[in-house]
Design an enzyme around this catalytic site. Structure first.
Site, PDB file in Angstrom:
ATOM      1  N   SER A 114       0.822  -1.188   0.000  1.00  0.00           N
ATOM      2  CA  SER A 114       0.000   0.000   0.000  1.00  0.00           C
ATOM      3  C   SER A 114       0.872   1.260   0.000  1.00  0.00           C
ATOM      4  O   SER A 114       1.674   1.445  -0.911  1.00  0.00           O
ATOM      5  CB  SER A 114      -0.965  -0.048   1.194  1.00  0.00           C
ATOM      6  OG  SER A 114      -2.123   0.676   0.952  1.00  0.00           O
ATOM      7  N   ASP A 156      -7.964  -6.065  -6.477  1.00  0.00           N
ATOM      8  CA  ASP A 156      -7.878  -4.790  -5.766  1.00  0.00           C
ATOM      9  C   ASP A 156      -8.154  -3.660  -6.737  1.00  0.00           C
ATOM     10  O   ASP A 156      -7.554  -3.602  -7.819  1.00  0.00           O
ATOM     11  CB  ASP A 156      -6.471  -4.641  -5.171  1.00  0.00           C
ATOM     12  CG  ASP A 156      -6.283  -3.312  -4.458  1.00  0.00           C
ATOM     13  OD1 ASP A 156      -7.275  -2.763  -3.951  1.00  0.00           O
ATOM     14  OD2 ASP A 156      -5.132  -2.847  -4.400  1.00  0.00           O
ATOM     15  N   HIS A 201      -6.259  -6.546  -2.222  1.00  0.00           N
ATOM     16  CA  HIS A 201      -5.181  -5.682  -1.777  1.00  0.00           C
ATOM     17  C   HIS A 201      -4.213  -6.404  -0.842  1.00  0.00           C
ATOM     18  O   HIS A 201      -3.029  -6.105  -0.818  1.00  0.00           O
ATOM     19  CB  HIS A 201      -5.797  -4.473  -1.061  1.00  0.00           C
ATOM     20  CG  HIS A 201      -4.855  -3.351  -0.818  1.00  0.00           C
ATOM     21  ND1 HIS A 201      -4.672  -2.323  -1.715  1.00  0.00           N
ATOM     22  CD2 HIS A 201      -4.047  -3.073   0.227  1.00  0.00           C
ATOM     23  CE1 HIS A 201      -3.797  -1.468  -1.229  1.00  0.00           C
ATOM     24  NE2 HIS A 201      -3.398  -1.897  -0.042  1.00  0.00           N
TER      25      HIS A 201
END
Length: 501
Positions: free
Chosen positions: A222, A410, A467
């Site tokens: 991330s 994601d 994700h």
């Protein structure tokens, strides 16, 4: 086998905040108080309720400045399962490091020695966003153990400590159990964060000289797409300048990262259309928002400051428009529905780590766990729209291995945007990388992804994952780490390995 948990990593909360609706740039208030209020509201909405805006440590002010800079102790947590090993047997530690160049900052960290070989590489995992801690990635993704629904700890069969000596840090200062009583210690950019991490690393290898010559890898997901290139660049600068202990940096791995904002925002309409989240008419409308975003990111790069906040709001409109069309979608994994306003529940982590008995076992005493800090988030806002891809080509030229991987479902840091910035990156091997065919990534005879490799650069699209790749594909992600650190990710091997590129 440890169960799979449908719990979002704290690292993802940052991106919820990053891409949540904000006013247009012309409507932005002169202060950032509204952003702080929004941050706090969103935390409550996701069942997180930190008692403090920032971790200031022990009640009553500053910590003692005397004593060693790094203090470490063995972990004393009960873990259940049939591994046959106790947590003490495996050499698991926690500690505090007093950060130099600060007034009162202490960085909290976990260190898990490899379950297999002490000669395994040292791997540091960085949390996903300014303001949020690393503990959820530790306890619910790739750490040695995970939190069960009854708040007990159970062994993770696919923890990355099976292939590495694994380090987690709470950073920037003020998140998790890392703290300072002085507001001047809060970091505002990658220079401050990466300098702190480099200082920590020097102290860590001084504390553990037996690991100083092991291969070293920087990993995360991330917003670590920002942290990792900056930290790796700082390590290389220290090595070349002979600043201290030589760090045997071999590679960096970024999972579903946020690295090049301009290219990744542009990819949203294409990904949404490809995944049938929007139709062609919607695509044409949303795509009209891309040129203003491109212009705003260029102004941010040139001028910095408030122009980067404006760029954030301008580019955010692309994502917000897609969400307005798709409705109640889980944009961290478009396969999974949300229930009402909640897509995930974070509360178990806070409940566990704020128990007095657990804090005592961790060695932090009365210091409370701050899952996410609105103060730290607010301080890092000028950093959000910076392009950190620019530091990666120099790493590649130094033959530092770079692995960019992304779960295919994601939306928020989607594989397409990551693939596009990787392909657009200018380095000596760019043409050969672009021309290299994509091949299957096979684990136990099943295709788990698609890999493209040339020289030190690898890009892996991971199947059946959102994700959080280590959570969604724990076995495949561990195998990915093993092969990559062993230099076998793209080799022709026996069953379960990849085909020849």
């Amino acid at each position: 086998m440890a169960p799979t948990f449908s719990l979002l990593s704290l690292s993802l909360l940052f991106f919820l905040l990053l891409l949540s609706p904000l006013p247009s740039s012309s409507q932005l208030p002169p202060t950032l108080n509204s952003a702080k209020t929004q941050f706090q509201r969103l935390i409550r909405g996701f069942n997180l309720s930190p008692k403090h805006d920032v971790n200031t440590g022990r009640p009553g002010g500053q910590s003692p400045a005397v004593g060693p800079a790094m203090v470490e102790w063995p972990l004393k947590l009960p873990v259940y399962g049939d591994s046959g090993n106790s947590i003490q047997d495996l050499g698991h530690h926690a500690g505090y490091y007093r950060l130099p160049h600060t007034k009162d900052a202490r960085m909290f960290y976990f260190f898990f020695e490899s379950r297999v070989r002490k000669s395994d590489p040292v791997v540091i995992w960085l949390t996903g966003g300014p303001g949020c801690s690393s503990e959820l990635a530790l306890f619910y993704e790739n750490g040695p153990f995970q939190i069960a629904n009854n708040l007990s700890l159970i062994w993770n069969d696919f923890g990355w400590d099976q292939a590495s000596n694994l380090v987690y840090v709470d950073q920037p200062t003020g998140t998790g159990f890392s703290y300072s009583s002085d507001d001047n210690d809060i970091r505002h950019d990658e220079d401050g964060v990466s300098n702190d991490l480099y200082d920590f690393l020097q102290a860590f290898f001084k504390q553990h000289p037996q690991y100083a010559k092991n291969d070293f890898y920087i990993t995360g997901e991330s917003y670590a797409g920002h942290y990792i290139p900056a930290f790796a660049t700082r390590v290389q600068k220290g090595n070349k300048g002979k600043e201290g202990i030589f760090v045997n940096l071999k590679g960096i791995a970024i999972g579903n990262g946020f690295t090049d904002p301009e290219i990744q925002y542009k990819a949203y309409p294409d990904f949404a259309l490809d995944m049938k989240l929007i139709n062609q008419s919607d695509y044409n409308s949303v795509n009209e928002l891309v040129p203003p975003c491109e212009q705003a990111t260029k102004i941010c790069a040139a001028n910095g400051g408030d122009s980067c906040i404006s760029a954030y709001a301008t580019c955010n409109s692309i994502f917000n428009e897609i969400l307005a069309i798709t409705g109640n979608i889980n944009y961290y994994d478009i396969r999974k529905p949300c229930e009402g306003s909640l897509c995930y529940d974070f509360s178990n982590l806070e409940t566990l780590l704020n128990q007095k008995s657990v804090r005592t076992a961790l060695g932090v005493g009365d210091i409370e766990f701050v899952s996410c800090s609105s103060t730290v988030y607010q301080a890092m806002q000028m950093d959000l729209m910076r392009n950190l891809e620019v530091g990666i080509p120099a790493l590649l030229e130094d033959q530092i291995k770079v692995l960019i991987y992304a779960g295919e479902y994601d939306l928020i840091c989607n594989w397409l945007g990551n693939s596009q910035w990787v392909h657009a990156m200018a380095w000596s091997g760019q043409k050969n990388f672009t021309a290299t065919p994509t091949v299957p990534f096979v684990v136990d005879g099943a295709e788990k992804g698609q890999l493209k490799s040339h020289g030190p650069l690898n890009f892996l699209k991971v199947h059946d994952a959102g994700h959080l790749v280590p959570m969604d594909q724990p076995k495949a992600s561990l195998e990915m780490l093993k092969r990559w650190t062993q230099g076998k990710l793209s080799e022709n091997e026996s069953e379960g390995r990849l085909g020849l590129l």
